[in-house]
Design a protein around this motif. Structure first.
Motif, PDB file in Angstrom:
ATOM      1  N   LYS A 191       0.841  -1.190   0.000  1.00 44.92           N
ATOM      2  CA  LYS A 191       0.000   0.000   0.000  1.00 44.92           C
ATOM      3  C   LYS A 191       0.877   1.242   0.000  1.00 44.92           C
ATOM      4  O   LYS A 191       1.748   1.402   0.847  1.00 44.92           O
ATOM      5  CB  LYS A 191      -0.921   0.006   1.216  1.00 44.92           C
ATOM      6  CG  LYS A 191      -1.897   1.169   1.241  1.00 44.92           C
ATOM      7  CD  LYS A 191      -2.815   1.096   2.458  1.00 44.92           C
ATOM      8  CE  LYS A 191      -3.783   2.281   2.479  1.00 44.92           C
ATOM      9  NZ  LYS A 191      -4.680   2.221   3.674  1.00 44.92           N
ATOM     10  N   ARG A 192       0.661   2.120  -0.966  1.00 47.48           N
ATOM     11  CA  ARG A 192       1.482   3.319  -1.073  1.00 47.48           C
ATOM     12  C   ARG A 192       1.270   4.233   0.133  1.00 47.48           C
ATOM     13  O   ARG A 192       0.135   4.474   0.556  1.00 47.48           O
ATOM     14  CB  ARG A 192       1.129   4.126  -2.324  1.00 47.48           C
ATOM     15  CG  ARG A 192       1.142   3.341  -3.623  1.00 47.48           C
ATOM     16  CD  ARG A 192       2.528   3.054  -4.100  1.00 47.48           C
ATOM     17  NE  ARG A 192       2.534   2.635  -5.497  1.00 47.48           N
ATOM     18  CZ  ARG A 192       3.517   1.956  -6.067  1.00 47.48           C
ATOM     19  NH1 ARG A 192       4.576   1.615  -5.346  1.00 47.48           N
ATOM     20  NH2 ARG A 192       3.447   1.613  -7.341  1.00 47.48           N
ATOM     21  N   THR A 193       2.365   4.763   0.665  1.00 48.49           N
ATOM     22  CA  THR A 193       2.244   5.857   1.612  1.00 48.49           C
ATOM     23  C   THR A 193       2.020   7.147   0.822  1.00 48.49           C
ATOM     24  O   THR A 193       2.189   7.183  -0.411  1.00 48.49           O
ATOM     25  CB  THR A 193       3.505   6.000   2.461  1.00 48.49           C
ATOM     26  OG1 THR A 193       4.593   6.404   1.612  1.00 48.49           O
ATOM     27  CG2 THR A 193       3.855   4.682   3.154  1.00 48.49           C
ATOM     28  N   ALA A 194       1.676   8.213   1.531  1.00 45.65           N
ATOM     29  CA  ALA A 194       1.471   9.503   0.862  1.00 45.65           C
ATOM     30  C   ALA A 194       2.756   9.947   0.161  1.00 45.65           C
ATOM     31  O   ALA A 194       2.721  10.465  -0.966  1.00 45.65           O
ATOM     32  CB  ALA A 194       1.010  10.542   1.871  1.00 45.65           C
ATOM     33  N   ALA A 195       3.896   9.751   0.822  1.00 41.98           N
ATOM     34  CA  ALA A 195       5.166  10.173   0.230  1.00 41.98           C
ATOM     35  C   ALA A 195       5.489   9.370  -1.020  1.00 41.98           C
ATOM     36  O   ALA A 195       5.968   9.914  -2.017  1.00 41.98           O
ATOM     37  CB  ALA A 195       6.289  10.028   1.256  1.00 41.98           C
ATOM     38  N   GLU A 196       5.222   8.074  -0.995  1.00 42.57           N
ATOM     39  CA  GLU A 196       5.480   7.241  -2.169  1.00 42.57           C
ATOM     40  C   GLU A 196       4.547   7.609  -3.316  1.00 42.57           C
ATOM     41  O   GLU A 196       4.978   7.720  -4.475  1.00 42.57           O
ATOM     42  CB  GLU A 196       5.307   5.763  -1.792  1.00 42.57           C
ATOM     43  CG  GLU A 196       6.404   5.241  -0.877  1.00 42.57           C
ATOM     44  CD  GLU A 196       6.042   3.920  -0.216  1.00 42.57           C
ATOM     45  OE1 GLU A 196       6.936   3.324   0.406  1.00 42.57           O
ATOM     46  OE2 GLU A 196       4.861   3.496  -0.297  1.00 42.57           O
ATOM     47  N   GLY A 253      17.008  11.323   7.984  1.00 41.67           N
ATOM     48  CA  GLY A 253      16.093  11.317   6.845  1.00 41.67           C
ATOM     49  C   GLY A 253      16.050  12.672   6.181  1.00 41.67           C
ATOM     50  O   GLY A 253      16.616  13.647   6.679  1.00 41.67           O
ATOM     51  N   ARG A 254      15.360  12.730   5.034  1.00 42.10           N
ATOM     52  CA  ARG A 254      15.225  13.986   4.290  1.00 42.10           C
ATOM     53  C   ARG A 254      13.769  14.244   3.958  1.00 42.10           C
ATOM     54  O   ARG A 254      12.991  13.314   3.716  1.00 42.10           O
ATOM     55  CB  ARG A 254      16.078  13.948   3.014  1.00 42.10           C
ATOM     56  CG  ARG A 254      17.560  13.788   3.320  1.00 42.10           C
ATOM     57  CD  ARG A 254      18.459  14.168   2.170  1.00 42.10           C
ATOM     58  NE  ARG A 254      19.857  14.033   2.562  1.00 42.10           N
ATOM     59  CZ  ARG A 254      20.543  14.970   3.239  1.00 42.10           C
ATOM     60  NH1 ARG A 254      19.951  16.107   3.565  1.00 42.10           N
ATOM     61  NH2 ARG A 254      21.795  14.770   3.588  1.00 42.10           N
ATOM     62  N   ARG A 255      13.414  15.519   3.935  1.00 39.05           N
ATOM     63  CA  ARG A 255      12.005  15.919   3.795  1.00 39.05           C
ATOM     64  C   ARG A 255      11.387  15.461   2.487  1.00 39.05           C
ATOM     65  O   ARG A 255      10.176  15.277   2.409  1.00 39.05           O
ATOM     66  CB  ARG A 255      11.879  17.446   3.913  1.00 39.05           C
ATOM     67  CG  ARG A 255      12.111  17.982   5.311  1.00 39.05           C
ATOM     68  CD  ARG A 255      11.659  19.424   5.444  1.00 39.05           C
ATOM     69  NE  ARG A 255      12.453  20.334   4.645  1.00 39.05           N
ATOM     70  CZ  ARG A 255      13.546  20.961   5.076  1.00 39.05           C
ATOM     71  NH1 ARG A 255      13.995  20.742   6.302  1.00 39.05           N
ATOM     72  NH2 ARG A 255      14.202  21.789   4.299  1.00 39.05           N
ATOM     73  N   PRO A 259      10.925   7.273   0.786  1.00 44.81           N
ATOM     74  CA  PRO A 259      10.657   6.332   1.890  1.00 44.81           C
ATOM     75  C   PRO A 259      10.461   6.999   3.253  1.00 44.81           C
ATOM     76  O   PRO A 259      10.450   6.303   4.275  1.00 44.81           O
ATOM     77  CB  PRO A 259      11.913   5.440   1.909  1.00 44.81           C
ATOM     78  CG  PRO A 259      12.658   5.722   0.659  1.00 44.81           C
ATOM     79  CD  PRO A 259      12.316   7.134   0.312  1.00 44.81           C
ATOM     80  N   ARG A 260      10.280   8.317   3.307  1.00 44.08           N
ATOM     81  CA  ARG A 260      10.290   9.009   4.603  1.00 44.08           C
ATOM     82  C   ARG A 260       9.171   8.550   5.541  1.00 44.08           C
ATOM     83  O   ARG A 260       9.371   8.516   6.765  1.00 44.08           O
ATOM     84  CB  ARG A 260      10.238  10.522   4.395  1.00 44.08           C
ATOM     85  CG  ARG A 260       9.002  11.047   3.682  1.00 44.08           C
ATOM     86  CD  ARG A 260       9.170  12.543   3.367  1.00 44.08           C
ATOM     87  NE  ARG A 260       8.038  13.123   2.640  1.00 44.08           N
ATOM     88  CZ  ARG A 260       7.915  13.112   1.328  1.00 44.08           C
ATOM     89  NH1 ARG A 260       8.844  12.529   0.578  1.00 44.08           N
ATOM     90  NH2 ARG A 260       6.879  13.674   0.738  1.00 44.08           N
ATOM     91  N   ASP A 261       8.005   8.213   5.014  1.00 46.20           N
ATOM     92  CA  ASP A 261       6.933   7.737   5.892  1.00 46.20           C
ATOM     93  C   ASP A 261       7.306   6.402   6.524  1.00 46.20           C
ATOM     94  O   ASP A 261       6.992   6.148   7.695  1.00 46.20           O
ATOM     95  CB  ASP A 261       5.619   7.597   5.114  1.00 46.20           C
ATOM     96  CG  ASP A 261       5.083   8.930   4.614  1.00 46.20           C
ATOM     97  OD1 ASP A 261       5.371   9.961   5.251  1.00 46.20           O
ATOM     98  OD2 ASP A 261       4.371   8.932   3.585  1.00 46.20           O
TER      99      ASP A 261
END
Length: 321
Positions: A191-196, A253-255, A259-261
């Motif tokens: 399931k995609r995260t918002a960031a992905e 991490g970076r904004r 993969p940040r989520d």
């Protein structure tokens, strides 16, 4: 977009890859290469390759500084390092990661052992994790020759996920660790995260390329909820008492990293398990920017140096038997 074209790779009928866009491979420098320090200070970093597992063709590139604050391996901290590349690209000798290890060795100063682990799809996961376990045993032997040497594990991008597995192996092997450094750990899920979902046109790790890297790295037939990819599935299979024996952990991490989520999920789960976590997940820029931008590289080296300095003399690590 065509992810094969973007990554400049070609899948061959025998299951291997042709990596046309691979970074330049640098030879080791036994005689040393100079690295600028603060002000007029310059250190020399010597590098050599050593066999890790002859049967698997794996090696370790060891970087040792001399000059002001260096003076050879001595009792310098030892950092076992795993490079990035989505389990598919780059080598320990690849220019960006060779240069990163040289800078770390000179600046901290520390001995840095960069693992040239096997790549997918020729060697799909868990091959890289098995190589990490070999590297932990190598470090245990190396550290035994200098009792009390502070030992750290570190990885960047996919290498951060390998470093995490290596830390679990260290817990099992009884290797004392002072710290674990995870730089932009690379995880995924079905399931995609918002960031992905918003990373289709990401300038460094666009979604189609990210998907392809996982397709090439995971066992044939596995989806991205496999324990080798999804951090929640991975942690669900690790005993909480085992997690609590991990050493203090720095997570960077970076904004704008896709993969940040997943990184936040990992940090929260480790905190809930009782692991001592320092998380700095809002660094400026995109995925792996420390490899391309001098200011981001300097910031990254400074963060790692500070963490190592604070924990190198902290006494027995939590992963000791």
């Amino acid at each position: 977009m065509d992810p094969y074209k973007y990554l400049n790779i070609r899948f061959n009928p025998d299951g291997s890859l042709t990596r046309n866009g691979a970074a330049r491979l640098l030879p080791p420098s036994p005689a040393g290469e100079p690295v600028a320090g603060d002000g007029p200070t310059r250190r020399i970093v010597h590098s050599n390759d050593a066999t890790l597992n002859d049967a698997n063709g794996t090696t370790v590139r060891l970087f040792v500084p001399s000059g002001p604050g260096g003076g050879g391996a001595g009792r310098l901290p030892l950092i076992l390092y795993f490079h990035g590349g989505g389990y598919v690209l780059f080598r320990a000798a690849s220019e960006p990661f060779h240069n990163t290890c040289t800078a770390l060795a000179a600046t901290i100063p520390a001995a840095v052992a960069s693992v040239d682990y096997r790549l997918a799809p020729e060697h799909r996961l868990p091959a890289a994790f098995e190589d990490a376990a070999d590297a932990v045993r190598w470090v245990r032997s190396y550290a035994a020759a200098s009792p009390g040497r502070p030992v750290f594990l570190m990885g960047s991008h996919a290498g951060a996920s390998i470093a995490f597995r290596a830390a679990l192996a260290a817990v099992d092997e009884g290797l004392e660790l002072r710290g674990l450094i995870l730089n932009q750990p690379h995880h995924g899920g079905v399931k995609r995260t918002a960031a992905e979902a918003s990373s289709v046109d990401d300038r460094v790790l666009p979604l189609p390329a990210n998907d392809l890297l996982w397709e090439l790295a995971l066992p044939v037939g596995a989806d991205r909820d496999h324990e080798y990819c999804n951090p929640e599935t991975m942690l669900a299979g690790v005993d909480a008492a085992r997690l609590r024996r991990l050493p203090p952990c720095l997570v960077l991490g970076r904004r704008k990293d896709p993969p940040r989520d997943r990184q936040r999920t990992l940090v929260e789960a480790l905190q809930n398990a009782g692991v001592s976590i320092e998380a700095h997940l809002d660094g400026a820029g995109y995925h792996a920017m420390e490899l391309f931008k001098q200011d981001r590289a300097a910031e990254f080296i400074a963060q790692v140096t500070d963490f190592v300095h604070r924990h190198a003399g902290a006494g027995a690590g939590r992963s000791r038997l």
